[in-house]
Scaffold this motif. Sequence first.
Motif, short mmCIF file in Angstrom:
data_model
loop_
_atom_site.label_atom_id
_atom_site.label_comp_id
_atom_site.label_asym_id
_atom_site.label_seq_id
_atom_site.Cartn_x
_atom_site.Cartn_y
_atom_site.Cartn_z
N GLN A 47 0.83 -1.20 0.00
CA GLN A 47 0.00 0.00 0.00
C GLN A 47 0.87 1.26 0.00
O GLN A 47 2.06 1.20 0.34
CB GLN A 47 -0.88 0.01 1.24
CG GLN A 47 -1.92 -1.10 1.30
CD GLN A 47 -3.09 -0.85 0.37
OE1 GLN A 47 -3.19 0.20 -0.25
NE2 GLN A 47 -3.98 -1.82 0.29
N PRO A 48 0.27 2.42 -0.32
CA PRO A 48 0.99 3.68 -0.13
C PRO A 48 1.43 3.85 1.31
O PRO A 48 0.97 3.14 2.22
CB PRO A 48 -0.05 4.73 -0.54
CG PRO A 48 -0.98 4.01 -1.47
CD PRO A 48 -1.05 2.60 -0.95
N ALA A 49 2.29 4.83 1.55
CA ALA A 49 2.94 5.00 2.85
C ALA A 49 1.95 5.07 4.01
O ALA A 49 2.21 4.53 5.09
CB ALA A 49 3.80 6.26 2.83
N GLU A 50 0.82 5.74 3.82
CA GLU A 50 -0.14 5.91 4.91
C GLU A 50 -0.59 4.58 5.50
O GLU A 50 -0.55 4.37 6.71
CB GLU A 50 -1.37 6.68 4.42
CG GLU A 50 -2.46 6.79 5.47
CD GLU A 50 -3.75 7.40 4.93
OE1 GLU A 50 -4.68 7.62 5.74
OE2 GLU A 50 -3.84 7.65 3.71
N TRP A 51 -0.98 3.64 4.62
CA TRP A 51 -1.51 2.37 5.12
C TRP A 51 -0.41 1.38 5.46
O TRP A 51 -0.55 0.55 6.36
CB TRP A 51 -2.49 1.77 4.12
CG TRP A 51 -3.76 2.58 4.04
CD1 TRP A 51 -4.22 3.27 2.96
CD2 TRP A 51 -4.70 2.81 5.10
NE1 TRP A 51 -5.40 3.91 3.28
CE2 TRP A 51 -5.71 3.64 4.58
CE3 TRP A 51 -4.78 2.39 6.42
CZ2 TRP A 51 -6.80 4.06 5.36
CZ3 TRP A 51 -5.85 2.81 7.20
CH2 TRP A 51 -6.84 3.63 6.68
N LEU A 54 -8.15 -3.38 -6.91
CA LEU A 54 -7.56 -2.23 -6.24
C LEU A 54 -6.58 -1.49 -7.16
O LEU A 54 -5.78 -2.11 -7.88
CB LEU A 54 -6.83 -2.70 -4.99
CG LEU A 54 -6.41 -1.62 -3.98
CD1 LEU A 54 -7.63 -0.88 -3.45
CD2 LEU A 54 -5.65 -2.27 -2.82
N ASP A 55 -6.66 -0.17 -7.14
CA ASP A 55 -5.78 0.74 -7.89
C ASP A 55 -6.03 0.73 -9.40
O ASP A 55 -5.27 1.34 -10.15
CB ASP A 55 -4.30 0.42 -7.63
CG ASP A 55 -3.79 1.05 -6.34
OD1 ASP A 55 -4.53 1.87 -5.77
OD2 ASP A 55 -2.68 0.71 -5.91
N VAL A 56 -7.07 0.02 -9.85
CA VAL A 56 -7.43 0.05 -11.27
C VAL A 56 -8.67 0.94 -11.38
O VAL A 56 -9.72 0.61 -10.84
CB VAL A 56 -7.74 -1.35 -11.83
CG1 VAL A 56 -7.97 -1.26 -13.34
CG2 VAL A 56 -6.61 -2.31 -11.51
N GLU A 108 -12.55 -5.25 -0.52
CA GLU A 108 -11.80 -6.01 0.48
C GLU A 108 -10.65 -5.20 1.06
O GLU A 108 -10.32 -5.32 2.24
CB GLU A 108 -11.26 -7.29 -0.16
CG GLU A 108 -10.49 -8.18 0.78
CD GLU A 108 -9.90 -9.40 0.08
OE1 GLU A 108 -9.33 -10.25 0.78
OE2 GLU A 108 -10.02 -9.50 -1.17
N PHE A 109 -10.04 -4.33 0.25
CA PHE A 109 -8.88 -3.54 0.67
C PHE A 109 -9.23 -2.05 0.75
O PHE A 109 -8.39 -1.20 0.54
CB PHE A 109 -7.72 -3.75 -0.30
CG PHE A 109 -7.06 -5.10 -0.17
CD1 PHE A 109 -5.79 -5.22 0.34
CD2 PHE A 109 -7.72 -6.26 -0.55
CE1 PHE A 109 -5.18 -6.46 0.46
CE2 PHE A 109 -7.14 -7.51 -0.43
CZ PHE A 109 -5.86 -7.61 0.08
N SER A 110 -10.46 -1.75 1.08
CA SER A 110 -10.92 -0.36 1.17
C SER A 110 -10.33 0.32 2.40
O SER A 110 -9.91 -0.35 3.36
CB SER A 110 -12.44 -0.33 1.26
OG SER A 110 -12.87 -0.89 2.50
N SER A 159 -8.58 0.47 7.99
CA SER A 159 -8.55 1.26 9.21
C SER A 159 -8.81 0.42 10.45
O SER A 159 -8.52 0.85 11.57
CB SER A 159 -9.59 2.39 9.14
OG SER A 159 -10.91 1.86 9.09
N LYS A 160 -9.32 -0.80 10.28
CA LYS A 160 -9.53 -1.70 11.41
C LYS A 160 -8.23 -2.31 11.91
O LYS A 160 -8.17 -2.86 13.02
CB LYS A 160 -10.51 -2.80 11.02
CG LYS A 160 -11.89 -2.29 10.64
CD LYS A 160 -12.78 -3.43 10.14
CE LYS A 160 -14.13 -2.90 9.67
NZ LYS A 160 -14.98 -4.00 9.12
N GLY A 161 -7.19 -2.24 11.09
CA GLY A 161 -5.88 -2.79 11.47
C GLY A 161 -5.81 -4.28 11.26
O GLY A 161 -6.82 -4.95 11.01
N PRO A 162 -4.61 -4.85 11.35
CA PRO A 162 -4.44 -6.31 11.21
C PRO A 162 -5.21 -7.05 12.31
O PRO A 162 -5.43 -6.51 13.40
CB PRO A 162 -2.93 -6.51 11.37
CG PRO A 162 -2.32 -5.17 11.06
CD PRO A 162 -3.32 -4.16 11.54
N GLY A 163 -5.59 -8.29 12.00
CA GLY A 163 -6.35 -9.07 12.97
C GLY A 163 -5.53 -10.15 13.66
O GLY A 163 -6.09 -10.97 14.39
#
Length: 442
Positions: A77-81, A306-308, A360-362, A367-371
């Motif tokens: 993902q980009p730097a933020e995520w 994603l990203d398309v 799925e990757f929204s 924002s929920k973080g890894p599980g």
Amino acid sequence: MPTVGIIAEYNPLHNGHVHHFEEAKRRSGASRSIVVMSGPFTQRGEPAALSKRARTEMALRMGADLVIELPVAYAVQPAEWFAYGAASLLEATGVVDSLCFGSESGSLAQLLPLARFLAEESGPLQREIRRRLALGESFPAAYSAAAALAWRDRLGEGGPAGAAGSSAGPAEPAAGQGDAAEGSAGSPGSGSGLEDLLRRPNNSLGLHYLIALRRLGSGIVPLTVPRLGAGFHDPLRPGASIASATALRGLLREGGSPEGYMPEYSLSILRREQTEGRGPLDWESFRSPLLHLLSTRTAAELAGLLDVGEGLENRLLRVVTELERFTVDGLLSALKSKRYTRTRLQRMLLHIMLNHGKEEFSPESLSKGPGYIRVLGFRESGRPLLKKMKQSAALPVIIRPALCSDPMLVRDLQASSAYAAAFANPLRSDLYSDYLQPPVMV
């Protein structure tokens, strides 16, 4: 016993990484370390040169006590995520006291006040980013310019004190913790200097680590080490002992030897992987499966990944038919534009290859973080740390992936199999190593 966290790709692990690791231990005063490491694919949208098991072994031989995997949902993902996923894992372990990252500035004095401000994610900031994207700017350029503009506007409303905010965030570094003592003083300044600061890749990623810690309300203390020697895009320099991982991967593609730029244990692991046909890999190693996917999917099917978007699906399929000889490099060169950087396009191709859907990757999902916390490997000295983490962690600690059914973990396992399929002669133990092999132990 304090523990320092490090976020890395080690692609491959070289002398610069060793310097950062040693400085992280020294500046933090930590006796133990946890590395959050990307799996088979990296933040810039590239296949890692070597498998995650090989790179985990390099990290452990360097001295890391425990290595955990950054899920592919965040790793590409980009730097933020990317930063949010990695910082979330360190926070969830319950045992990490500090996070040490490399930066071009080598100081938190400018980055911390800006992170406190940007963590609020103001509406005007997002609107300015979207406006610049619509004008054809790349996301890194749009973000750095919009952030600089937002900071200048805030300075006009009341100065740096107003930017600090009152929301929870990482603990302020205490005096005596190296450069972190600068964190409560100083200001990012204004004008083009701030924009230049944010355009440097390690500064930008470090800023996002700080923002992530702020949003998590984490008590992890941030520290930074100045990047030593070669810059991200710098070529190899004769007689130097430190080179960027980008330059080393280029050297490997040309058949050269990175001897002198890597510690002996890292070089030995690299040579073993080369001998056994497990790397080094690059995008051309995935040319055939990517061409197959692009030849058998419609524009509508691609648009759901994603990203398309923004017509890229049509342009992508058109360019594929126009290439006289299909190569991934040729495809990327034909698609690249002022708006669509090579990194953005590489991530798009990875999402196509790994079938990553937009929903799925929204942002809402991420924002929920890894599980879960997936353990890739540990040293014998890391056993007590692992035991403590199992007791303190806010997430399940996964040693045997077969016992966990988290959707993100499923994506990790698929990514590892897709990566191993590009080996010269992939074995069952390569394709399904996540199921068949225990964590790496040193």
